[in-house]
Design a protein around this motif. Structure first.
Motif, short mmCIF file in Angstrom:
data_model
loop_
_atom_site.label_atom_id
_atom_site.label_comp_id
_atom_site.label_asym_id
_atom_site.label_seq_id
_atom_site.Cartn_x
_atom_site.Cartn_y
_atom_site.Cartn_z
N ALA A 22 -0.52 -46.21 43.58
CA ALA A 22 -1.76 -46.14 42.80
C ALA A 22 -2.88 -47.04 43.45
N GLN A 23 -4.13 -46.51 43.28
CA GLN A 23 -5.29 -47.25 43.87
C GLN A 23 -6.18 -48.13 43.20
N HIS A 24 -5.92 -48.04 41.82
CA HIS A 24 -6.86 -48.95 40.97
C HIS A 24 -6.08 -49.26 39.57
N GLU A 25 -5.67 -50.64 39.86
CA GLU A 25 -4.92 -51.04 38.56
C GLU A 25 -5.87 -51.00 37.30
N GLY A 26 -5.13 -50.41 36.23
CA GLY A 26 -5.80 -50.05 35.04
C GLY A 26 -6.50 -48.50 34.90
N ASP A 27 -6.11 -47.84 35.69
CA ASP A 27 -6.40 -46.34 35.59
C ASP A 27 -5.39 -45.81 34.57
N VAL A 28 -5.71 -44.66 34.30
CA VAL A 28 -4.87 -43.80 33.46
C VAL A 28 -3.88 -43.15 34.78
N GLU A 29 -2.61 -43.77 34.73
CA GLU A 29 -1.92 -42.88 35.66
C GLU A 29 -0.81 -42.21 35.09
N PHE A 30 -1.12 -40.80 35.61
CA PHE A 30 0.32 -39.79 35.06
C PHE A 30 0.74 -38.86 36.25
N ALA A 31 1.86 -38.36 35.76
CA ALA A 31 2.77 -37.35 36.44
C ALA A 31 3.10 -36.40 35.58
N PRO A 32 3.57 -35.09 36.30
CA PRO A 32 4.53 -34.29 35.64
C PRO A 32 5.91 -34.62 35.56
N VAL A 33 6.84 -34.60 34.75
CA VAL A 33 8.37 -35.08 34.57
C VAL A 33 8.82 -33.95 33.74
N GLY A 34 9.73 -33.26 34.33
CA GLY A 34 10.48 -32.14 33.54
C GLY A 34 9.48 -31.19 32.86
N GLY A 35 8.32 -30.79 33.38
CA GLY A 35 7.50 -29.92 32.64
C GLY A 35 6.71 -30.50 31.77
N THR A 36 6.51 -31.91 31.47
CA THR A 36 5.69 -32.58 30.69
C THR A 36 4.96 -33.27 31.27
N LEU A 37 3.79 -33.68 31.00
CA LEU A 37 2.86 -34.74 31.74
C LEU A 37 3.33 -35.92 30.93
N LEU A 38 3.24 -36.93 31.86
CA LEU A 38 3.73 -38.55 31.36
C LEU A 38 2.38 -39.25 31.70
N VAL A 39 1.95 -39.97 30.63
CA VAL A 39 1.13 -41.15 31.04
C VAL A 39 1.79 -42.42 30.97
N ALA A 40 1.66 -43.20 32.12
CA ALA A 40 2.56 -44.41 32.12
C ALA A 40 1.81 -45.67 31.43
N PRO A 41 2.31 -46.70 31.18
CA PRO A 41 1.61 -47.79 30.46
C PRO A 41 0.54 -48.31 31.35
N ASN A 42 -0.45 -49.00 30.89
CA ASN A 42 -1.37 -49.49 31.77
C ASN A 42 -1.01 -50.63 32.50
N ALA A 43 -0.93 -50.46 33.91
CA ALA A 43 -0.49 -51.67 34.76
C ALA A 43 -1.11 -52.78 34.65
N ALA A 44 -2.56 -53.14 34.01
CA ALA A 44 -2.94 -54.28 33.78
C ALA A 44 -2.60 -54.95 32.47
N ASN A 45 -2.10 -54.18 31.63
CA ASN A 45 -1.74 -54.99 30.46
C ASN A 45 -0.29 -54.56 29.88
N GLY A 46 0.22 -53.73 30.28
CA GLY A 46 1.70 -53.13 29.62
C GLY A 46 1.60 -52.30 28.72
N TYR A 47 0.25 -52.09 27.96
CA TYR A 47 0.19 -51.12 26.88
C TYR A 47 -0.29 -49.94 27.34
N TYR A 48 0.06 -48.96 25.93
CA TYR A 48 -0.59 -47.65 26.29
C TYR A 48 -2.25 -47.62 25.86
N VAL A 49 -2.93 -48.71 26.29
CA VAL A 49 -4.29 -48.84 25.97
C VAL A 49 -4.80 -49.20 27.37
N PHE A 50 -6.06 -48.36 27.54
CA PHE A 50 -6.70 -48.51 28.78
C PHE A 50 -8.34 -49.24 28.56
N GLU A 51 -8.66 -50.17 29.32
CA GLU A 51 -9.75 -50.81 29.21
C GLU A 51 -10.94 -50.39 29.82
#
Length: 224
Positions: A22-51
């Protein structure tokens, strides 16, 4: 529900194959996993909340910010795959101490080029627009503008944290787990961080398999 080791290994292997740096901590990071999009928790705070902080970019008006961005794992997609978003609820509003009804005369516009989606106190669930398309390497990294509108804009709007409750979508994949982008306008750091924690409690937890993948993706994104 319990999953055997083989199932978990296959899912995690899919996450590993899709992951990159990843290039920018705090970005919405995502990837397709098993045919479904997956958003990872915010690397900056550990939540599914992006600042994001309105007005933090000196090159933009005080009611505008272009962070967080949206970044896929490197090579995770097929070239030409598209990603859009769905708005899941009305505009959230944190007044510094609690969630309250968003001001009826305020709204947040999500804008990229000629495309725009407006989220207000009573706009409800709605489909957004396509904001990213995978390049020849299978990568997506895009930013859009988040613009707070209302009386007194750009610099005399009602202070608070304004929240967008979203999920990612795509013609090629099933929609992602849900997440919130919380935009600070005029709150102190302590007031805003209290809002981030309160917003984290609102977001539904992904399924067990998605939680395993979400825990791995931000680590794997940074390995290379």
């Amino acid at each position: 529900m319990r999953f055997n080791r083989t199932t978990l290994a296959l899912v995690l292997a899919g996450a590993l194959a899709a992951a990159a740096q990843a290039q920018h901590e705090g970005d919405v990071e995502f990837a397709p996993v098993g045919g479904t999009l997956l958003v990872a928790p915010n690397a900056a705070n550990g939540y599914y909340v992006f600042e994001g902080g309105l007005g933090e970019n000196p090159l933009l008006p005080p009611n505008v910010i272009d962070e967080p961005g949206f970044e896929s794992a490197l090579g995770a997609f097929d070239p030409g795959d598209q990603v859009s978003f769905n708005v899941m609820a009305n505009l959230l509003y944190w007044d510094g101490a609690q969630f309250a009804n968003a001001p009826m005369d305020h709204e947040v516009e999500m804008q990229k080029a000629i495309f725009s989606t407006v989220v207000g106190a009573d706009t409800g669930a709605q489909s957004g627009f396509v904001f990213g398309e995978a390049d020849v390497d299978g990568d997506i990294h895009e930013h859009m503008d988040f613009i707070l509108h209302g009386p007194g804009e750009p610099d005399a709007l009602t202070p608070g944290a304004y929240g967008l409750w979203l999920q990612l979508a795509s013609p090629q994949y099933a929609p992602s787990n849900e997440f919130i982008i919380l935009l600070n306008h005029g709150l102190s750091a302590a007031e805003y961080e209290a809002g981030v924690e309160a917003a984290a409690a609102l977001v539904p937890e992904p399924s067990t398999i998605m939680l395993w993948c979400a825990a791995c993706v931000p680590v794997l994104l940074r390995r290379r």
